[in-house]
Scaffold this motif. Sequence first.
Motif, PDB file in Angstrom:
ATOM      1  N   ASP A 227       0.410  11.730  -0.430  1.00  0.00           N
ATOM      2  CA  ASP A 227       0.017  13.019   0.101  1.00  0.00           C
ATOM      3  C   ASP A 227      -0.301  14.084  -1.116  1.00  0.00           C
ATOM      4  O   ASP A 227       0.945  14.786  -1.371  1.00  0.00           O
ATOM      5  CB  ASP A 227       0.613  13.353   1.062  1.00  0.00           C
ATOM      6  CG  ASP A 227       0.095  14.590   1.862  1.00  0.00           C
ATOM      7  OD1 ASP A 227      -1.128  15.191   1.613  1.00  0.00           O
ATOM      8  OD2 ASP A 227       0.728  15.137   3.064  1.00  0.00           O
TER       9      ASP A 227
ATOM     10  N   ASP B  25      -4.483  10.764  -1.132  1.00  0.00           N
ATOM     11  CA  ASP B  25      -4.647  11.179  -0.044  1.00  0.00           C
ATOM     12  C   ASP B  25      -4.947  13.002  -0.283  1.00  0.00           C
ATOM     13  O   ASP B  25      -4.040  13.658  -1.042  1.00  0.00           O
ATOM     14  CB  ASP B  25      -4.164  11.281   1.263  1.00  0.00           C
ATOM     15  CG  ASP B  25      -4.504  10.195   2.159  1.00  0.00           C
ATOM     16  OD1 ASP B  25      -5.432   9.890   1.983  1.00  0.00           O
ATOM     17  OD2 ASP B  25      -3.515   9.898   2.907  1.00  0.00           O
TER      18      ASP B  25
ATOM     19  N   MET C  28       0.780  -1.065  -0.061  1.00  0.00           N
ATOM     20  CA  MET C  28      -0.118   0.214   0.066  1.00  0.00           C
ATOM     21  C   MET C  28       0.890   1.385   0.071  1.00  0.00           C
ATOM     22  O   MET C  28       1.851   1.136   0.681  1.00  0.00           O
ATOM     23  CB  MET C  28      -0.834   0.056   1.245  1.00  0.00           C
ATOM     24  CG  MET C  28      -1.880   1.194   1.189  1.00  0.00           C
ATOM     25  SD  MET C  28      -2.866   1.147   2.613  1.00  0.00           S
ATOM     26  CE  MET C  28      -1.879   1.604   4.097  1.00  0.00           C
ATOM     27  N   TYR C  29       0.590   2.181  -0.825  1.00  0.00           N
ATOM     28  CA  TYR C  29       0.995   3.559  -1.200  1.00  0.00           C
ATOM     29  C   TYR C  29       0.316   4.621  -0.835  1.00  0.00           C
ATOM     30  O   TYR C  29      -0.646   4.866  -1.494  1.00  0.00           O
ATOM     31  CB  TYR C  29       2.135   3.465  -2.518  1.00  0.00           C
ATOM     32  CG  TYR C  29       3.068   2.410  -2.515  1.00  0.00           C
ATOM     33  CD1 TYR C  29       4.233   2.247  -2.017  1.00  0.00           C
ATOM     34  CD2 TYR C  29       2.433   1.117  -3.234  1.00  0.00           C
ATOM     35  CE1 TYR C  29       5.166   1.333  -2.181  1.00  0.00           C
ATOM     36  CE2 TYR C  29       3.253   0.105  -3.228  1.00  0.00           C
ATOM     37  CZ  TYR C  29       4.641   0.262  -2.782  1.00  0.00           C
ATOM     38  OH  TYR C  29       5.659  -0.960  -2.803  1.00  0.00           O
ATOM     39  N   ARG C  30       0.606   5.227   0.115  1.00  0.00           N
ATOM     40  CA  ARG C  30      -0.208   6.795   0.543  1.00  0.00           C
ATOM     41  C   ARG C  30       0.685   7.975  -0.123  1.00  0.00           C
ATOM     42  O   ARG C  30       1.822   8.147   0.121  1.00  0.00           O
ATOM     43  CB  ARG C  30      -0.199   6.880   1.740  1.00  0.00           C
ATOM     44  CG  ARG C  30      -1.182   8.064   2.183  1.00  0.00           C
ATOM     45  CD  ARG C  30      -1.520   7.998   3.908  1.00  0.00           C
ATOM     46  NE  ARG C  30      -1.878   6.808   4.522  1.00  0.00           N
ATOM     47  CZ  ARG C  30      -3.268   6.431   4.416  1.00  0.00           C
ATOM     48  NH1 ARG C  30      -4.113   7.364   4.022  1.00  0.00           N
ATOM     49  NH2 ARG C  30      -3.597   5.401   4.758  1.00  0.00           N
TER      50      ARG C  30
ATOM     51  N   ILE D  10      -3.206   4.992  -2.543  1.00  0.00           N
ATOM     52  CA  ILE D  10      -4.212   6.059  -1.970  1.00  0.00           C
ATOM     53  C   ILE D  10      -3.782   7.319  -2.284  1.00  0.00           C
ATOM     54  O   ILE D  10      -2.669   7.825  -2.013  1.00  0.00           O
ATOM     55  CB  ILE D  10      -4.285   5.771  -0.446  1.00  0.00           C
ATOM     56  CG1 ILE D  10      -4.638   4.319  -0.153  1.00  0.00           C
ATOM     57  CG2 ILE D  10      -5.201   6.896   0.314  1.00  0.00           C
ATOM     58  CD1 ILE D  10      -4.636   4.045   1.542  1.00  0.00           C
TER      59      ILE D  10
END
Length: 108
Positions: A5, A56, A1-3, A54
Amino acid sequence: MYRVDLAKVTDKEGFLEAISKAMDFPDWFGHNWDALADCLTDLSWMGADGYVIILDHADGFAQASPTDFATALSVLQDASDTWREDGVPLWTLVGTASDGLDWLQDIE
C-alpha cells in the motif's frame, strides 16, 4: 502475492518501509536500493513457485518523487529478470487511478 500500500508514500524511505513490511523482509534489510535488490533476488525466507507484487495507490509516490519511483521500478524489473533466468516468475503490478496512467509511459 504481496500487496504494498503506497497511499501515504511520498519518498524513497516510505517506499522501502512499505515494501519491507508488506513482504516481511528479514531483519538484515538495510533500507536502501541495494538491500532491496538483495532481498528481491533472494526471497529464501518465503519459498514459492512464483511471486506477484502489487503496488497499490502508486500515483502519489510517482508524482511526489518520480526519480525514486523510477528507481524502485528498475530494481523490481532487475529482480524479475534475475528470477526469469531461473524459470521463476516475479511480476510487479502497478495500481493507479484509471486517469493516472499517462506518467507510466514516460518511465524508461
